[in-house]
Scaffold this motif. Sequence first.
Motif, PDB file in Angstrom:
ATOM      1  N   SER A  88      -6.527 -10.549   3.849  1.00 56.46           N
ATOM      2  CA  SER A  88      -5.872  -9.658   4.623  1.00 56.46           C
ATOM      3  C   SER A  88      -4.493 -10.010   4.585  1.00 56.46           C
ATOM      4  CB  SER A  88      -6.585  -9.596   5.921  1.00 56.46           C
ATOM      5  OG  SER A  88      -6.342 -10.641   6.483  1.00 56.46           O
ATOM      6  N   LEU A  89      -3.915 -11.212   4.083  1.00 60.04           N
ATOM      7  CA  LEU A  89      -2.646 -11.855   4.436  1.00 60.04           C
ATOM      8  C   LEU A  89      -1.958 -11.350   3.375  1.00 60.04           C
ATOM      9  CD1 LEU A  89      -3.580 -15.352   5.923  1.00 60.04           C
ATOM     10  CD2 LEU A  89      -2.971 -13.312   6.966  1.00 60.04           C
ATOM     11  N   TRP A  90      -2.195 -11.117   2.009  1.00 63.49           N
ATOM     12  CA  TRP A  90      -1.676 -10.506   1.009  1.00 63.49           C
ATOM     13  C   TRP A  90      -1.263  -9.044   1.061  1.00 63.49           C
ATOM     14  CZ3 TRP A  90       0.264 -13.472  -2.911  1.00 63.49           C
ATOM     15  CH2 TRP A  90      -0.244 -15.033  -3.032  1.00 63.49           C
ATOM     16  N   LEU A  91      -0.024  -8.752   0.383  1.00 66.24           N
ATOM     17  CA  LEU A  91       0.399  -7.511   0.422  1.00 66.24           C
ATOM     18  C   LEU A  91      -0.365  -6.691  -0.221  1.00 66.24           C
ATOM     19  CD1 LEU A  91       2.907  -6.153   1.018  1.00 66.24           C
ATOM     20  CD2 LEU A  91       4.061  -6.878  -1.145  1.00 66.24           C
ATOM     21  N   THR A  92      -0.861  -5.333  -0.015  1.00 69.31           N
ATOM     22  CA  THR A  92      -1.308  -4.415  -0.891  1.00 69.31           C
ATOM     23  C   THR A  92      -0.409  -3.243  -1.337  1.00 69.31           C
ATOM     24  OG1 THR A  92      -2.075  -2.893   1.052  1.00 69.31           O
ATOM     25  CG2 THR A  92      -3.476  -4.888   0.706  1.00 69.31           C
ATOM     26  N   PRO A  93      -0.926  -2.677  -2.463  1.00 73.22           N
ATOM     27  CA  PRO A  93      -0.117  -1.571  -2.600  1.00 73.22           C
ATOM     28  C   PRO A  93       0.299  -0.408  -1.560  1.00 73.22           C
ATOM     29  CG  PRO A  93      -1.631  -2.081  -4.487  1.00 73.22           C
ATOM     30  CD  PRO A  93      -1.897  -2.658  -3.307  1.00 73.22           C
ATOM     31  N   ALA A  94      -0.743  -0.132  -0.855  1.00 71.42           N
ATOM     32  CA  ALA A  94      -0.850   0.688   0.559  1.00 71.42           C
ATOM     33  C   ALA A  94       0.239   0.180   1.410  1.00 71.42           C
ATOM     34  CB  ALA A  94      -2.097   0.789   1.104  1.00 71.42           C
ATOM     35  N   ASP A  95       0.442  -1.010   1.544  1.00 77.24           N
ATOM     36  CA  ASP A  95       1.632  -1.584   2.408  1.00 77.24           C
ATOM     37  C   ASP A  95       2.886  -1.101   2.212  1.00 77.24           C
ATOM     38  OD1 ASP A  95      -0.177  -3.047   4.238  1.00 77.24           O
ATOM     39  OD2 ASP A  95      -0.073  -4.780   2.641  1.00 77.24           O
TER      40      ASP A  95
END
Length: 167
Positions: A32-39
């Motif tokens: 959950s701490l890593w960037l996602t494309p949706a972010d």
Amino acid sequence: MSGPHTDVEQVEQANTAFYEAMERGDFEELSSLWLTPADLGVDEEYHDPADAGVISCVHPGWPVLTGRGEVLRSYALIMANTDYIQFFLTDVHVSVTGDTALVSCTENILSGGPAPEEGEELGPLVGQIVVATNVFRRTPDGWKLWSHHASPVLTESTEEEDDDSSA
């Protein structure tokens, strides 16, 4: 609205959360701490790895890993094969510019693998010094890791020191 001091504190908290999740072996938290494309408002079904926002990771001695799948698989593998790990962070420096933050630090790592013999609780503990650069990106859900790059700090062995002193 956040100010420069608040941003630095929030990035420090995000950085600490990353290492604490590793220590606990909490894969869900770490993910959950890593960037996602949706972010970043990018379509999660398909995005070109060259697009902005694709995460990357370099573990000491490993090639560069790109994309959530590769990066998170590497952490799952590390967690599955490390019974104990503790990070003592020193030389932590945080720099924030707009929606991007850079953290450099020294990871003083104490780790142990599986017990070598049945009945033992933990394998031998090993210490290692690693320098790391963590890049964070501001998202609506707070600061998320964009990139982690860690390199071992090479130290002189006692054998080399003995050879030098006998010359």
